[in-house]
Design an enzyme around this catalytic site. Sequence first.
Site, PDB file in Angstrom:
ATOM      1  CG  ASN A  13      -1.700   1.394   1.563  1.00  0.00           C
ATOM      2  OD1 ASN A  13      -2.063   2.001   0.503  1.00  0.00           O
ATOM      3  ND2 ASN A  13      -2.133   1.541   2.539  1.00  0.00           N
ATOM      4  CE  LYS A  15       0.323   3.481   4.797  1.00  0.00           C
ATOM      5  NZ  LYS A  15       0.138   3.668   6.187  1.00  0.00           N
ATOM      6  CG  HIS A 101      -5.862   1.634   5.012  1.00  0.00           C
ATOM      7  ND1 HIS A 101      -5.093   2.635   6.035  1.00  0.00           N
ATOM      8  CD2 HIS A 101      -4.888   0.694   4.830  1.00  0.00           C
ATOM      9  CE1 HIS A 101      -3.867   2.363   6.352  1.00  0.00           C
ATOM     10  NE2 HIS A 101      -3.552   1.375   5.748  1.00  0.00           N
ATOM     11  CD  GLU A 103      -2.892   5.500   6.887  1.00  0.00           C
ATOM     12  OE1 GLU A 103      -2.632   5.628   5.347  1.00  0.00           O
ATOM     13  OE2 GLU A 103      -1.827   5.117   7.338  1.00  0.00           O
ATOM     14  CD  GLU A 173      -3.257  -2.877   7.241  1.00  0.00           C
ATOM     15  OE1 GLU A 173      -2.260  -3.012   6.733  1.00  0.00           O
ATOM     16  OE2 GLU A 173      -4.029  -1.827   6.901  1.00  0.00           O
ATOM     17  N   GLY A 179       2.508   2.205  10.875  1.00  0.00           N
ATOM     18  CA  GLY A 179       3.267   3.441  10.593  1.00  0.00           C
ATOM     19  C   GLY A 179       4.149   3.732  11.777  1.00  0.00           C
ATOM     20  CB  SER A 219       5.503  -1.756  11.908  1.00  0.00           C
ATOM     21  OG  SER A 219       4.924  -0.314  12.112  1.00  0.00           O
ATOM     22  N   GLY A 241       5.085   1.462   4.379  1.00  0.00           N
ATOM     23  CA  GLY A 241       6.345   2.087   4.449  1.00  0.00           C
ATOM     24  C   GLY A 241       7.450   1.419   3.680  1.00  0.00           C
TER      25      GLY A 241
HETATM   26  C1  PEP Z   1      -0.611   0.207   5.845  1.00  0.00           C
HETATM   27  O1  PEP Z   1      -0.710   1.218   5.075  1.00  0.00           O
HETATM   28  O2  PEP Z   1      -1.490  -0.778   5.597  1.00  0.00           O
HETATM   29  C2  PEP Z   1       0.537  -0.265   6.789  1.00  0.00           C
HETATM   30  C3  PEP Z   1       0.346  -1.688   7.467  1.00  0.00           C
HETATM   31  O3  PEP Z   1       1.449   0.458   7.174  1.00  0.00           O
HETATM   32  P1  PEP Z   1       2.759   0.157   7.363  1.00  0.00           P
HETATM   33  O4  PEP Z   1       3.534  -1.008   6.802  1.00  0.00           O
HETATM   34  O5  PEP Z   1       3.781   1.469   7.019  1.00  0.00           O
HETATM   35  O6  PEP Z   1       2.667   0.184   8.959  1.00  0.00           O
END
Ligand code: PEP
Length: 258
Positions: A13, A15, A101, A103, A173, A179, A219, A241
């Site tokens: 992802n 973003k 998601h 966010e 998640e 993040g 993460s 990320g």
């Molecule tokens: C995500 O955006 O779904 C995500 C898990 O981000 P990150 O891996 O940066 O924590």
Amino acid sequence: MADRDRIPVCAANWKMHKTIHETRDFFNEFLPEIDGITGCEIIIAPPFTALKDACGAVAQAGSAVSIAGQNMHYAEQGAYTGEISPVMLKEAGARYVILGHSERRHIFKEDDSLIARKVRSALDYGMHPVLCIGETLEEREGELTTRILEAQLGGALDNVPPQQIITMILAYEPVWAIGTGKTATPEQAQEAHRFVRNWIESRYDSGIADQIRILYGGSVKLGNIASLMVLPDVDGVLVGGASLEAASFSAIVKGCVQ
Ligand code: PEP
């Protein structure tokens, strides 16, 4: 890796990262790195503006990587300034769409009923939703995790029949792990994934629960992929990320199949 029949999924992802130019550079480096890797489905969700170029890069290389939208509106078209429809996503070449998601839920205030409409619409237009669910830190500390997961699953899957749930992917998640550099412990991840699979079994049946793929996100990086993929109910990862660099994401993909 855990002994399972489900084909693992490694999803990215991006973003709000990467221009068209940067997307092309990523695929030029990434596709040769993963050439010949089998036994893992790879999905990449670039921003809308780069969807077409991402699909073009994958098609040109004859790669099996699938492209996903990061969100969509439920309507086919209309007066929804700034939104993108399932038809537009499909036309651009997206096969999957990430929905719910954290966010979108927390920054853009999407609730379960809106997410349910989007899930229904994505399925109606022949796309595969990647449905994200997960609790906040406050909810975890208040011992509300399973109640939250139950409500999010029940809300989003309200109108999804058995023959369609198996075309979807679920992603657990935990919001506090996205993040932040904090990953759920293997015990926390396995416990949540098991809960989700049991919920699917009680809502649908054990055959569907055995087939559906449940990804972990929060993460994920090269250093923790092995400890996640060894868990019996973790069928892959959704990576934010650490998916932005071709070298890092290709190493995670390799970690998913080892
Ligand atoms: C995500 O955006 O779904 C995500 C898990 O981000 P990150 O891996 O940066 O924590």
